[in-house]
Write an enzyme that holds these catalytic residues in place. Structure first.
Site, mmCIF file in Angstrom:
data_model
loop_
_atom_site.group_PDB
_atom_site.id
_atom_site.type_symbol
_atom_site.label_atom_id
_atom_site.label_comp_id
_atom_site.label_asym_id
_atom_site.label_seq_id
_atom_site.Cartn_x
_atom_site.Cartn_y
_atom_site.Cartn_z
ATOM 1 N N GLU A 58 0.818 -1.206 0.000
ATOM 2 C CA GLU A 58 0.000 0.000 0.000
ATOM 3 C C GLU A 58 0.859 1.266 0.000
ATOM 4 O O GLU A 58 0.517 2.259 -0.653
ATOM 5 C CB GLU A 58 -0.927 0.011 1.230
ATOM 6 C CG GLU A 58 -1.886 -1.159 1.281
ATOM 7 C CD GLU A 58 -1.356 -2.319 2.097
ATOM 8 O OE1 GLU A 58 -2.158 -2.929 2.826
ATOM 9 O OE2 GLU A 58 -0.141 -2.619 1.999
ATOM 10 N N CYS A 90 -0.569 0.190 7.628
ATOM 11 C CA CYS A 90 -0.991 0.594 6.288
ATOM 12 C C CYS A 90 -2.414 1.134 6.288
ATOM 13 O O CYS A 90 -2.768 1.959 5.436
ATOM 14 C CB CYS A 90 -0.881 -0.593 5.333
ATOM 15 S SG CYS A 90 0.831 -1.057 4.987
ATOM 16 N N ARG A 190 12.511 -24.665 -5.161
ATOM 17 C CA ARG A 190 13.421 -24.387 -4.047
ATOM 18 C C ARG A 190 13.545 -22.895 -3.783
ATOM 19 O O ARG A 190 13.638 -22.461 -2.631
ATOM 20 C CB ARG A 190 14.812 -24.967 -4.346
ATOM 21 C CG ARG A 190 14.922 -26.484 -4.305
ATOM 22 C CD ARG A 190 16.355 -26.909 -4.553
ATOM 23 N NE ARG A 190 16.536 -28.353 -4.491
ATOM 24 C CZ ARG A 190 17.712 -28.972 -4.596
ATOM 25 N NH1 ARG A 190 18.816 -28.245 -4.774
ATOM 26 N NH2 ARG A 190 17.782 -30.291 -4.533
ATOM 27 N N THR A 202 19.369 -39.774 3.271
ATOM 28 C CA THR A 202 19.675 -39.085 2.018
ATOM 29 C C THR A 202 21.010 -38.368 2.108
ATOM 30 O O THR A 202 21.800 -38.389 1.158
ATOM 31 C CB THR A 202 18.556 -38.075 1.699
ATOM 32 O OG1 THR A 202 17.331 -38.788 1.514
ATOM 33 C CG2 THR A 202 18.871 -37.281 0.442
ATOM 34 N N ASP A 206 23.760 -39.580 -0.517
ATOM 35 C CA ASP A 206 23.925 -38.719 -1.683
ATOM 36 C C ASP A 206 24.785 -37.491 -1.461
ATOM 37 O O ASP A 206 25.182 -36.830 -2.426
ATOM 38 C CB ASP A 206 22.547 -38.260 -2.191
ATOM 39 C CG ASP A 206 21.656 -39.419 -2.599
ATOM 40 O OD1 ASP A 206 22.199 -40.494 -2.920
ATOM 41 O OD2 ASP A 206 20.422 -39.244 -2.589
ATOM 42 N N LEU A 210 21.401 -29.249 -1.506
ATOM 43 C CA LEU A 210 20.051 -28.688 -1.353
ATOM 44 C C LEU A 210 20.046 -27.171 -1.481
ATOM 45 O O LEU A 210 19.335 -26.469 -0.765
ATOM 46 C CB LEU A 210 19.426 -29.114 -0.021
ATOM 47 C CG LEU A 210 19.236 -30.629 0.175
ATOM 48 C CD1 LEU A 210 18.597 -30.897 1.536
ATOM 49 C CD2 LEU A 210 18.411 -31.234 -0.938
ATOM 50 N N ARG A 213 20.030 -23.253 -7.450
ATOM 51 C CA ARG A 213 20.999 -22.992 -8.518
ATOM 52 C C ARG A 213 20.275 -22.442 -9.752
ATOM 53 O O ARG A 213 19.127 -22.777 -10.020
ATOM 54 C CB ARG A 213 21.747 -24.276 -8.890
ATOM 55 C CG ARG A 213 22.546 -24.868 -7.738
ATOM 56 C CD ARG A 213 23.311 -26.107 -8.158
ATOM 57 N NE ARG A 213 22.438 -27.217 -8.512
ATOM 58 C CZ ARG A 213 21.884 -28.044 -7.626
ATOM 59 N NH1 ARG A 213 22.120 -27.880 -6.332
ATOM 60 N NH2 ARG A 213 21.122 -29.038 -8.029
ATOM 61 N N GLU A 300 12.743 -32.969 0.272
ATOM 62 C CA GLU A 300 13.409 -33.812 -0.721
ATOM 63 C C GLU A 300 14.127 -34.891 0.059
ATOM 64 O O GLU A 300 15.213 -34.658 0.604
ATOM 65 C CB GLU A 300 14.365 -32.998 -1.592
ATOM 66 C CG GLU A 300 13.666 -31.984 -2.480
ATOM 67 C CD GLU A 300 14.581 -31.366 -3.516
ATOM 68 O OE1 GLU A 300 15.593 -32.010 -3.883
ATOM 69 O OE2 GLU A 300 14.297 -30.244 -3.966
#
Length: 366
Positions: A58, A90, A190, A202, A206, A210, A213, A300
């Site tokens: 506003e 506002c 993301r 995970t 892996d 996270l 990019r 994820e």
């Protein structure tokens, strides 16, 4: 029953929602809000909330309108605030500007406002209308609404799978089931959330980062690892790359593994245990909402954490990317939870969206 608002109201509220969309990646923990100030068919000012702590929508729109805001109608996607936080109310700014009418899409779920902004406008003699494109406004701020009303963030679980529902080979290898277009789409997701959530399995298997990019000007989300017994390696990239990361554990902060993580700048949250040394997931989501002011979480993770969240009724949305490939019976599935007594006990979802993303299909269910 007569219409409470006109086609013109809908037109300018739709424009205000377009403006609010520009804050998807930047306004958290505040809501995404847009504002249009118009005299009939003539727009005299526009604005959107850009970042927490900066002027609200506003204020930007009134600054653009200047003196011609007098007697105009203000279209705002969320009830104007009535309290002083990091910025002044506002509602008071609209009153000072002399607008004659304020149209809002939805009432503010924040208990600090909750109808008080509308009441202040009405007390000043300004006509108010509520509910124009409310469903669209609620969708835009579903995370903020969840945090205000339920005390926890909106939780989306993202999974990538073959058309026969497998997320990895039997040995855990999963790169790459989905194609580049789907992976780029995940980067967009993301960039719009406050936190990423994953499990210890995970991280160990892996070593993910996270991070966001290839998304200009995107803020990096808080990376949160659910690790009940603190088994993730302290050298994992998401602990050492300098970004904000947090471990949620059922172990005390005095645990040597917790102390090592704290020493290298990783936040460690010691939470109640649920069933042995598993982290109490509702407690984790509550802390994300209260301590970190997270509106939206993207999960994820493997089928264990996805299944635990589903079994606890904590998943608001599933986004599943299906790749045109077959993995076979031995592959790993989407979710894992206790065996069901019968199909009637299976969690039922509703279709929200289905579209092709490159060579893959993106299914959104709630």
């Amino acid at each position: 029953m007569p219409l409470l608002f006109s086609a013109q109201d809908t037109r300018w509220m739709a424009r205000a929602l377009q403006l609010a969309e520009q804050g998807r990646r930047s306004t958290a923990p505040n809501p995404r809000v847009g504002c249009v100030i118009a005299h009939g068919d003539l727009v005299v000012g526009e604005g959107w909330h850009q970042r927490a702590g900066e002027p609200h929508a506003e204020v930007h729109a009134l600054a653009a309108a200047g003196g011609v805001a007098q007697g105009a109608t203000a279209y705002v996607t969320l009830e104007p605030c009535s309290h002083t936080g990091r910025t002044p109310p506002c509602a008071d700014a609209l009153i000072r500007a002399g607008v004659s009418r304020v149209v809002v899409a939805m009432q503010d779920p924040n208990p600090l406002v909750g109808g008080q902004g509308l009441a202040r406008l009405a007390a000043a003699g300004i006509a108010t209308t509520v509910g124009v494109l409310e469903a669209e406004a609620r969708e835009l701020n579903r995370g903020f609404i969840s945090r205000m009303v339920r005390g926890r963030p909106w939780v989306t679980v993202k999974l990538g799978a073959s058309v026969d529902g497998k997320t990895a080979l039997a040995d855990g290898r999963s790169q790459w089931i989905t194609r580049p277009a789907a992976r780029a789409d995940v980067q967009r997701m993301r960039a719009e959330v406050g936190a990423m959530l994953t499990g210890a399995g995970t991280v160990c298997a892996d070593l993910p980062r996270l991070t966001v990019r290839d998304q200009p000007d995107a803020r990096q989300p808080l990376r949160v690892v659910v690790d009940g017994v603190l088994r993730t390696p302290p050298h994992a990239p998401l602990y050492t790359d300098g970004g904000a990361s947090c471990v949620a554990t059922a172990r005390p902060l005095t645990d040597p593994a917790a102390q090592r993580l704290l020493a290298q700048g990783v936040a460690v949250w010691s939470l109640p245990a649920a069933g042995g040394e598993r982290v109490d997931l509702p407690a984790l989501l509550t802390r994300l909402a209260t301590d970190a002011q997270i509106n939206e979480v993207l999960v994820e993770a493997g089928m264990g954490l996805a299944g635990a969240l589903a079994a606890a009724g904590l998943v608001d949305e599933w986004v599943i990317y299906l790749a045109p490939m077959l993995v076979g019976h031995s592959g790993r599935g989407l979710v894992d939870f206790a065996p069901l007594p019968d199909l009637a006990a299976a969690p039922r979802l509703t279709w929200h969206d289905c579209r092709r993303v490159g060579d893959d299909m993106r299914l959104t269910l709630r």
